[in-house]
Design an enzyme around this catalytic site. Structure first.
Site, PDB file in Angstrom:
ATOM      1  N   ASP A 144       0.851  -1.193   0.000  1.00 50.92           N
ATOM      2  CA  ASP A 144       0.000   0.000   0.000  1.00 50.92           C
ATOM      3  C   ASP A 144       0.880   1.235   0.000  1.00 50.92           C
ATOM      4  OD1 ASP A 144      -2.446  -1.428   0.146  1.00 50.92           O
ATOM      5  OD2 ASP A 144      -2.185  -1.675   2.295  1.00 50.92           O
ATOM      6  N   ASP A 178      -6.985  -1.301  -4.734  1.00 48.91           N
ATOM      7  CA  ASP A 178      -8.091  -0.859  -3.877  1.00 48.91           C
ATOM      8  C   ASP A 178      -8.882   0.262  -4.551  1.00 48.91           C
ATOM      9  OD1 ASP A 178      -7.147  -2.604  -1.877  1.00 48.91           O
ATOM     10  OD2 ASP A 178      -5.828  -1.051  -1.051  1.00 48.91           O
TER      11      ASP A 178
END
Length: 199
Positions: A144, A178
């Site tokens: 991330d 995401d």
């Protein structure tokens, strides 16, 4: 462009973009390293061991279950996409489902393979195709990097759940996969009548 080609193009572009960004971050940033782009936008390298927003459960067994669950879910999305293409719905619906599929597969790639192709990012930049990888297959960590701390401060005491405490909006760190899932769901919501016709 046919609906089938539209879906394939969307999936390929999204997956390639997702993996290029993740591999770049993994091979150029130390875990926890941050670059300030704007006051409200930062590149902050972190790794997610579990579900969305950093939730974890069940240790190694939970991680394996989560990865297998994602694989089963992707099979369902493939069937949904195939059925949608055959029904000749609006192109936006095809793009939306393709983005959701791409996001799911993008994070599956991390979970399945990153543990055996990268070494650890703690206190050093990771090596791609490392001699001593940090994990094993199906136990990789999801990369991330996008962080949008748009506002930080103390909310009023009357505010539900977090009132009177320090709070950051938006505090979660996420990745392109995401974002693709979120965008896909938003498009489905906008085109809900075409995506889920009553008949």
């Amino acid at each position: 462009m046919s609906k089938k080609n539209l879906a394939i193009a969307t999936i390929l572009i999204a997956l390639i973009l997702d993996q290029i960004i993740k591999i770049y971050i993994k091979t150029n940033f130390i875990l926890g390293e941050e670059v300030l782009v704007f006051d409200w936008f930062r590149i902050h390298f972190t790794e997610n061991n579990g579900m969305a927003m950093g939730f974890e459960f069940g240790g190694e067994t939970g991680k394996l279950f989560l990865t297998l669950f994602r694989l089963v879910a992707v099979c369902g999305i493939v069937y949904w996409l195939y059925s949608t293409i055959k029904s000749k719905v609006h192109n936006a619906v095809i793009i939306a489902i393709s983005l959701i599929f791409s996001g799911a597969v993008g994070n599956i790639i991390d979970s399945v393979f990153y543990g055996v192709i990268f070494d650890d990012s703690t206190n050093k930049v990771a090596t791609l195709f490392a001699d001593e990888p940090y994990g094993k297959i199906f136990h990789g960590k999801v990369v991330d990097m996008f962080y949008f701390p748009i506002w930080s401060g103390n909310l009023p005491n009357w505010f539900p759940f977090v009132g009177g405490e320090p709070y950051t909006f938006f505090q979660y760190i996420f990745n392109p996969a995401d974002a693709f899932i979120t965008i896909g769901v938003a498009i489905l919501f906008i085109f809900s009548k075409q995506a889920f016709p009553k008949d």
